[in-house]
Design a protein around this motif. Sequence first.
Motif, PDB file in Angstrom:
ATOM      1  N   SER A  80     -10.408   3.709   0.700  1.00  0.00           N
ATOM      2  CA  SER A  80     -10.765   2.495   1.528  1.00  0.00           C
ATOM      3  C   SER A  80     -10.607   0.850   1.014  1.00  0.00           C
ATOM      4  CB  SER A  80     -12.189   2.442   1.771  1.00  0.00           C
ATOM      5  OG  SER A  80     -12.642   1.431   2.558  1.00  0.00           O
ATOM      6  N   GLU A  81     -10.763   0.957  -0.403  1.00  0.00           N
ATOM      7  CA  GLU A  81     -10.500  -0.402  -0.945  1.00  0.00           C
ATOM      8  C   GLU A  81      -8.936  -0.646  -1.093  1.00  0.00           C
ATOM      9  OE1 GLU A  81     -12.364  -2.703  -2.574  1.00  0.00           O
ATOM     10  OE2 GLU A  81     -13.928  -1.588  -1.061  1.00  0.00           O
ATOM     11  N   MET A  82      -7.999   0.240  -1.400  1.00  0.00           N
ATOM     12  CA  MET A  82      -6.620   0.312  -1.246  1.00  0.00           C
ATOM     13  C   MET A  82      -6.342  -0.104  -0.171  1.00  0.00           C
ATOM     14  SD  MET A  82      -5.783   0.495  -4.597  1.00  0.00           S
ATOM     15  CE  MET A  82      -4.030   0.732  -4.154  1.00  0.00           C
ATOM     16  N   ASN A  83      -6.661   0.444   0.942  1.00  0.00           N
ATOM     17  CA  ASN A  83      -6.301   0.021   2.579  1.00  0.00           C
ATOM     18  C   ASN A  83      -6.591  -1.345   2.711  1.00  0.00           C
ATOM     19  OD1 ASN A  83      -5.230   2.553   3.126  1.00  0.00           O
ATOM     20  ND2 ASN A  83      -6.972   3.254   3.640  1.00  0.00           N
ATOM     21  N   ARG A  84      -7.814  -1.573   2.387  1.00  0.00           N
ATOM     22  CA  ARG A  84      -8.244  -3.163   2.526  1.00  0.00           C
ATOM     23  C   ARG A  84      -7.337  -4.027   1.972  1.00  0.00           C
ATOM     24  NH1 ARG A  84     -11.275  -6.886   0.125  1.00  0.00           N
ATOM     25  NH2 ARG A  84     -11.615  -5.421  -1.691  1.00  0.00           N
ATOM     26  N   MET A  85      -7.285  -3.677   0.413  1.00  0.00           N
ATOM     27  CA  MET A  85      -5.989  -4.577  -0.404  1.00  0.00           C
ATOM     28  C   MET A  85      -4.583  -4.642   0.561  1.00  0.00           C
ATOM     29  SD  MET A  85      -7.321  -3.706  -4.151  1.00  0.00           S
ATOM     30  CE  MET A  85      -5.815  -3.864  -4.674  1.00  0.00           C
ATOM     31  N   GLN A  86      -4.240  -3.575   1.045  1.00  0.00           N
ATOM     32  CA  GLN A  86      -2.796  -3.516   1.686  1.00  0.00           C
ATOM     33  C   GLN A  86      -3.080  -4.173   2.796  1.00  0.00           C
ATOM     34  OE1 GLN A  86      -0.103  -2.161   0.518  1.00  0.00           O
ATOM     35  NE2 GLN A  86       1.035  -2.663   2.444  1.00  0.00           N
ATOM     36  N   ASP A  87      -3.943  -4.175   3.592  1.00  0.00           N
ATOM     37  CA  ASP A  87      -4.045  -5.143   4.912  1.00  0.00           C
ATOM     38  C   ASP A  87      -4.089  -6.654   4.371  1.00  0.00           C
ATOM     39  OD1 ASP A  87      -4.197  -2.777   6.236  1.00  0.00           O
ATOM     40  OD2 ASP A  87      -6.300  -2.872   6.691  1.00  0.00           O
ATOM     41  N   ALA A  88      -4.844  -6.883   3.252  1.00  0.00           N
ATOM     42  CA  ALA A  88      -4.775  -8.494   3.169  1.00  0.00           C
ATOM     43  C   ALA A  88      -3.671  -8.927   2.499  1.00  0.00           C
ATOM     44  CB  ALA A  88      -5.835  -8.681   1.777  1.00  0.00           C
ATOM     45  N   LEU A  89      -2.635  -7.944   1.731  1.00  0.00           N
ATOM     46  CA  LEU A  89      -1.340  -8.241   1.499  1.00  0.00           C
ATOM     47  C   LEU A  89      -0.390  -8.453   2.614  1.00  0.00           C
ATOM     48  CD1 LEU A  89       0.525  -8.766  -1.145  1.00  0.00           C
ATOM     49  CD2 LEU A  89       0.835  -6.487  -1.079  1.00  0.00           C
ATOM     50  N   GLU A  90      -0.501  -7.540   3.540  1.00  0.00           N
ATOM     51  CA  GLU A  90       0.466  -7.513   4.766  1.00  0.00           C
ATOM     52  C   GLU A  90       0.161  -8.822   5.523  1.00  0.00           C
ATOM     53  OE1 GLU A  90       0.006  -3.956   7.013  1.00  0.00           O
ATOM     54  OE2 GLU A  90       1.076  -2.846   5.302  1.00  0.00           O
ATOM     55  N   GLN A  91      -1.197  -9.288   5.693  1.00  0.00           N
ATOM     56  CA  GLN A  91      -1.554 -10.455   6.235  1.00  0.00           C
ATOM     57  C   GLN A  91      -1.173 -11.699   5.526  1.00  0.00           C
ATOM     58  OE1 GLN A  91      -5.614 -11.003   6.896  1.00  0.00           O
ATOM     59  NE2 GLN A  91      -5.349 -12.700   8.133  1.00  0.00           N
ATOM     60  N   LEU A  92      -1.208 -11.692   4.483  1.00  0.00           N
ATOM     61  CA  LEU A  92      -0.624 -12.746   3.697  1.00  0.00           C
ATOM     62  C   LEU A  92       0.981 -12.886   3.759  1.00  0.00           C
ATOM     63  CD1 LEU A  92      -0.967 -14.914   1.624  1.00  0.00           C
ATOM     64  CD2 LEU A  92      -0.854 -13.305  -0.114  1.00  0.00           C
TER      65      LEU A  92
END
Length: 115
Positions: A80-92
């Motif tokens: 879940s944490e990795m998915n959250r970080m991936q989403d934040a990176l994609e948004q950035l």
Amino acid sequence: MAAPPFSPLPAFDELLSMAKQNPTALDELQKKLNQELIDAQSDDRGKKAIQQTLFRLQSEQLRYKAPLVRLTRAYQLMLSEMNRMQDALEQLCTTQKPPQKPCATILPFRSKGQE
């Protein structure tokens, strides 16, 4: 600035032996390594994020006694944490800047025949 040295992780067989014979020592090693990771962060936001994740992980570990369930919950939390970080990176990466107006008038080239 060089990365701070972390304590070496013992070999798998040694960790397995610690888990069976001296779980307290294994817990102390885990706390030491976690603290080294927190201390290595240069900003307070990073430290706070790691502390929050560790708190959630420890809370899940206290909630369940069966080792397989604990492992599954820890895996789910980290996924879940990795998915959250991936989403934040994609948004950035997909955030686009508004188009800038040219700061100068661009004149077209004239061909020799138009002179």
